[in-house]
Scaffold this active site. Structure first.
Site, PDB file in Angstrom:
ATOM      1  CD  GLU A 271      60.775   2.700 -30.979  1.00 12.88           C
ATOM      2  OE1 GLU A 271      59.906   3.025 -31.406  1.00 12.88           O
ATOM      3  OE2 GLU A 271      61.938   2.438 -31.200  1.00 12.88           O
ATOM      4  CD  GLU A 305      55.622   1.387 -31.491  1.00 19.33           C
ATOM      5  OE1 GLU A 305      56.856   1.225 -31.685  1.00 19.33           O
ATOM      6  OE2 GLU A 305      55.509   1.450 -32.722  1.00 19.33           O
TER       7      GLU A 305
HETATM    8  N1  BES Z   1      60.144   3.742 -33.871  1.00 23.82           N
HETATM    9  C1  BES Z   1      58.792   3.571 -34.804  1.00 23.82           C
HETATM   10  C2  BES Z   1      58.511   5.108 -34.675  1.00 23.82           C
HETATM   11  C3  BES Z   1      59.052   6.068 -35.590  1.00 23.82           C
HETATM   12  C4  BES Z   1      58.879   5.890 -37.084  1.00 23.82           C
HETATM   13  C5  BES Z   1      59.746   6.890 -35.099  1.00 23.82           C
HETATM   14  C6  BES Z   1      59.518   6.944 -37.920  1.00 23.82           C
HETATM   15  C7  BES Z   1      60.245   8.093 -36.047  1.00 23.82           C
HETATM   16  C8  BES Z   1      60.340   7.822 -37.334  1.00 23.82           C
HETATM   17  C9  BES Z   1      57.918   2.660 -34.238  1.00 23.82           C
HETATM   18  O1  BES Z   1      58.450   1.605 -33.504  1.00 23.82           O
HETATM   19  C10 BES Z   1      57.251   2.148 -35.303  1.00 23.82           C
HETATM   20  O2  BES Z   1      57.848   1.233 -36.166  1.00 23.82           O
HETATM   21  N2  BES Z   1      56.132   2.578 -35.721  1.00 23.82           N
HETATM   22  C11 BES Z   1      55.386   2.100 -36.753  1.00 23.82           C
HETATM   23  C12 BES Z   1      54.385   1.116 -36.604  1.00 23.82           C
HETATM   24  C13 BES Z   1      54.879  -0.409 -36.473  1.00 23.82           C
HETATM   25  C14 BES Z   1      53.782  -1.361 -36.075  1.00 23.82           C
HETATM   26  C15 BES Z   1      55.561  -0.774 -37.681  1.00 23.82           C
HETATM   27  C16 BES Z   1      54.529   3.261 -37.500  1.00 23.82           C
HETATM   28  O3  BES Z   1      54.702   4.378 -36.627  1.00 23.82           O
HETATM   29  O4  BES Z   1      54.238   3.275 -38.484  1.00 23.82           O
HETATM   30 ZN    ZN Z   2      59.352   0.109 -34.756  1.00 19.92          ZN
END
Ligand code: BES
Ligand code: ZN
Length: 883
Positions: A271, A305
């Site tokens: 995000e 996101e």
């Molecule tokens: N902020 C996370 C991405 C992230 C995850 C960064 C772990 C660093 C470590 C993002 O907002 C997120 O949660 N993405 C998920 C998908 C979401 C729809 C639950 C993902 O990447 O699996």
């Molecule tokens: Zn997230």
């Protein structure tokens, strides 16, 4: 300054930072192997800290080139700089400007954290602690600064240059073949939200007008030639923006919103402020290459996101222990969005399947931890189903306890009070306590206590006196580090279903009518007495899955069949069938293990038939009802001494029985649901395809040649990936020539499309045959496979380890050895992905003794390795730990 074997970080050790950063100016000169970053930081002592303190900045694999303070070079004796950090023991007492130049090698970055290359393009991933791989910084979320980024690159290599915020300037660097872009983000943010992108990209754009009439340029950037697959993601973004305005009153705040899809990405998506970076699997879609499930995931991840812009970015986390503050809340928001875009009951069922399939499993094993952990060694290992999915359930329970209006008032208060700041869970919950004038101190246990609460419900009905007595006891099982638990505050939505299928009014003795059907449990055992119950009723407990708990109720199979046909709560209609099926399956697993033959139960088939015949039900819902508990569900319900082979056999037998008994109905439905119009990914069309494909799968389950041929024909004739993939999935369960022919055809047809080849890898890895391990070993050498790409690893190895219960858990232990070997190879390259794969061992203690010993031996062999990454060591050691 080595952090590899650093001691655990504790929530109780939190201290505000000694230094604050007001502004960050970055000057990034992109180069494949020698990228230079000049960082200019405006620092000042934190008035909330304890007084003069050294300046200690984080770093990771950095090469320092120069350091100046207020424009003057710092003598080498005045600081220490190395790959892992920069320390200035005696910085100026007041505000000052620090300038540091570093060099990094993006092409050598195989961890995909910090600045790296994907398909020749430059991109970044900074959450959680990747910014320190770009420049020295106070890499913690409570340090929020205003960023200006100048990006420079060869015009040929990177014609597109993107950063956070708004574009303020761009131009050529005369005589060098290079060009630059300057981006400015006016909103203070933690460094984990920093991003930049440089490369050759195509784009799909539109303009969006916000609720206050501001114009925002939306763009989705993809690898050249793929822009025609970005339209669905772009439209999903527009829907998300409109929904957040309508549902939460939240408007977007910059002039542009850019999304970039990259092929190599550790997670799903990120995000970063104004510049989301996505795994291309959550952006690219066309009817020929993406399934209905892919379209739904894209819509949900784009929304997730985007929603972070308010829940995560405008208001961020004080420290990483508060991760659920942004993730649990944002998952709740994306679930609500998808419920409004699609079918609410079907979405709820799907979400609960995920919760039980991942979070309940995590909660029952050695990796169990609270929604807000109290300690960690490696934060990357805490982006878990507990933080995300249970974290979302906790927000949902707040809403259930308060009702929708008060919940919204609490959210409004949270946005108003904490905008622009880094917050804690206490501050979040305080907003709801204030809005609802409620005491949530017991509720806070949901954040601090791990483990899935277990409820036992018994009832006594006195028809003459018109009273129904429900006795409800709760127990929270012990989890690592938490042997003894306190009772929780549990919102349990209840309905009493009368003989005509209608709900009987809930009037609680001494309390009156029960508002919205919500009973609030607070004690280890309590009694609820309802008056005016003069007819026999069946309790419908935990409607809509109002609390993430396990329930043992004294409901017989007659009661369950009654609920399956009559409950007005669709979730519990589905649940009743699942419970019926689960009871049969567990019984048959025991019979099989004792060497007997499976029992056949007509009651379940009867309940299924009544659902199939109910024409008022939406097809997607019926598809969920027909999908009996998974092998993982059954293993979890059995809980210990798990024999995956016996579970598979019991489940297979039930699927055959359903396929045989309901064959005529299934076939009629299959033919009736055929869709001859052009493909559309909308929820209703997708629901019809889902039901049709479940029918096909059940028809084929008994293995009759006719039904297998039907699947082969559907495979060959399909004009969309949903139907093609479903047919291939059905074929994959039958060891026939048709299967191998279809697999070969698929590989040939989609050989230039890595995302589609991932489906082919995954499907083969999940085949429940003894030959699968050898097949997977062969596929490792397939030209399309690469250990460097996380999607390939997850498709082939992740599917085998997490989704192939019989073959990963082979009795000879070879599945364990294979996966452990691959994990060790991967660990040197990408520790995050290696550690994630290793969590496949998390349920090892629940296995029957033979497999348990083999799994333990494998874990111990991995643990004995002297050069494990911190990520992998953390998972392996906790997996072997107590419980
Ligand atoms: N902020 C996370 C991405 C992230 C995850 C960064 C772990 C660093 C470590 C993002 O907002 C997120 O949660 N993405 C998920 C998908 C979401 C729809 C639950 C993902 O990447 O699996
Ligand atoms: Zn997230």
């Amino acid at each position: 300054m080595r952090t590899e074997h650093a001691r655990p970080i504790r929530l109780s050790d939190y201290r505000p930072p000694d230094w604050l950063v007001d502004t960050v100016h970055l000057d990034v000169a992109l180069h494949p192997s020698r990228t230079r970053i000049k960082a200019r930081l405006a620092l000042r002592p934190n008035p909330a800290a304890r007084g003069p303190a050294p300046l200690v900045l984080d770093g990771d694999e950095l090469t320092p080139l120069s350091v100046t303070i207020d424009g003057a070079a710092l003598p080498e004796t005045a600081y220490a700089a190395g790959p892992d950090g920069l320390e200035i023991p005696q910085p100026p007492a007041g505000p000052f400007v620090l300038e540091v130049e570093t060099e990094i090698d993006p092409s050598a970055n195989t961890k995909l954290m910090g600045l790296y290359r994907s398909s020749g393009n430059y991109c970044t991933q900074c959450e959680a602690e990747g910014f320190r791989r770009i420049t020295y910084f106070l890499d913690r979320p409570d340090v929020m600064a205003v960023y200006t980024t100048r990006i420079e690159a060869d015009r040929d290599e990177a014609p597109v240059l993107l950063g956070n915020g708004n574009l303020v300037e761009r131009g050529d660097v005369p005589g060098t073949g290079r060009h630059f872009a300057v981006w400015h983000d006016p909103f203070p943010k933690p460094c984990y939200l920093f991003a930049l992108v440089g490369g050759r990209l195509d784009v799909c754009r539109t303009t969006y007008t916000t609720m206050s009439g501001r114009s925002v340029e939306l763009a989705v950037y993809v690898e050249p030639g793929k822009a025609d697959r970005a339209g669905y993601a772009l439209a999903a973004l527009e829907r998300s923006m409109r929904w957040d305005e309508q549902a939460f009153g939240r408007e977007y705040d910059l002039d542009v919103f850019n999304i970039v899809a990259v092929a190599d990405f550790n997670m799903g998506a990120m995000e970063n402020k104004g510049l989301n970076i996505f795994n291309d699997k959550y952006v690219l879609a066309s009817p020929e290459t993406a399934t209905d499930a892919d379209f739904a995931h894209i819509e949900a991840v784009i929304a997730h996101e985007y929603f972070h812009n308010w829940t995560g970015n405008r208001i961020t986390c004080r420290d990483w222990f508060q991760l659920c503050l942004k993730e649990g809340l944002t998952v709740f928001r994306d679930q609500e969005f998808s419920s409004d875009m699609r079918s609410r009951p079907v979405k709820r069922i799907a979400d609960v399947r995920v919760l039980r399939g991942h979070q309940f499993v995590e909660d029952a094993g050695p990796l169990a931890h609270p929604v807000r952990p109290e300690t960690y060694r490696e934060i990357n290992n805490f982006y878990t189903a507990t933080v995300y999915e249970k974290g979302a359930e906790v927000v949902r329970m707040l809403k259930t306890l308060l009702g929708p209006e008060t919940f919204r008032a609490g959210m409004d208060l949270y946005f108003a009070r904490h905008d622009g700041r880094a917050a804690t869970i206490e501050e979040f919950v305080a907003c709801f306590a204030e809005a609802g004038d409620t005491d949530f101190s017991q509720f806070m246990l949901w954040y601090g206590q791990a483990g899935t609460p277990e409820l036992a419900v018994t009832r006594r009905h006195d028809a003459q006196g018109g009273t129904l007595v429900l006795d409800i006891a709760q127990v929270v099982p012990p989890t690592p580090g938490q042997p003894v638990k306190s009772p929780m505050q549990i919102p349990l939505v209840l309905g009493l279903v009368g003989p005509d299928g209608r709900d009987v009014p809930l009037v609680r003795r001494g309390h009156g009518p029960v508002e919205r059907g919500v009973l609030v449990l607070t004690r280890p055992a309590e009694r609820f007495v309802f008056d005016g119950i003069t007819v026999p009723v069946v309790p419908s407990l935990n409607r809509g899955f109002s609390a993430p708990v396990k329930i043992k109720a004294d409901l017989g199979s007659d009661d369950l069949r009654f609920l399956a046909t009559h409950d007005s709560d669709p979730f519990n209609r589905w649940q009743a069938v699942q419970t019926l099926a689960s009871e049969i399956l567990i019984g048959n697993v025991a019979v099989i293990r004792a060497g007997g033959g499976v029992r056949h139960d007509g009651g379940l088939v009867h309940a299924l038939a009544s659902v199939l015949d109910d024409e008022r039900l939406e097809p997607a819902f019926v598809a969920q009802v027909l999908s009996i508990p998974s092998e993982g569900d059954i293993a979890r319900d059995i809980g210990r001494d798990v024999d995956p082979e016996a579970i598979f056999n019991a489940r297979h037998a039930l699927r055959r029985a359903i396929g045989n008994d309901l064959a005529p109905t299934l076939r009629v439905l299959y033919d009736r649901l055929r869709d001859d119009g052009p493909y559309s990914p909308d929820a209703a069309s997708a629901g019809r395809r889902a039901l049709r494909n479940v029918c096909l799968d059940l028809l084929a389950a008994p293995g009759h040649a006719g039904a297998v041929a039907l699947a082969a024909a559907q495979y060959a004739e399909a004009d969309n990936m949903t139907d093609r993939m479903a047919a291939l999935g059905t074929l994959s369960l039958h060891d026939t020539a048709e299967r191998e022919a279809a697999l070969a055809d698929f590989a040939e047809r989609f050989r230039d499309d890595p995302l589609v080849i991932d489906k082919w890898f995954a499907l083969q890895a999940m085949i429940p045959d003894p030959g699968t391990l050898a097949r997977v070993e062969r596929l490792i050498d397939h030209p399309a496979f690469s250990l460097g790409n996380p999607n390939r690893v997850r498709a082939l190895l992740g599917s085998f380890a997490q989704a192939n219960h019989t073959q990963f858990n082979r009795a000879d232990g070879k599945g364990y050895d294979f996966v452990a070997g691959m994990v060790l190879t991967l660990d040197g390259r990408n520790p995050q992905v290696a550690a994630r794969l290793m969590t496949a061992f998390r349920s090892w203690r629940a296995l029957e003794p033979g497999r348990r010993d083999k799994a333990r031996a494998t874990l111990e062999r991995v643990a004995a390795n002297p050069s494990l990454s911190r990520d992998l060591a953390d998972i392996v050691e906790r997996s072997l730990g107590e419980r």
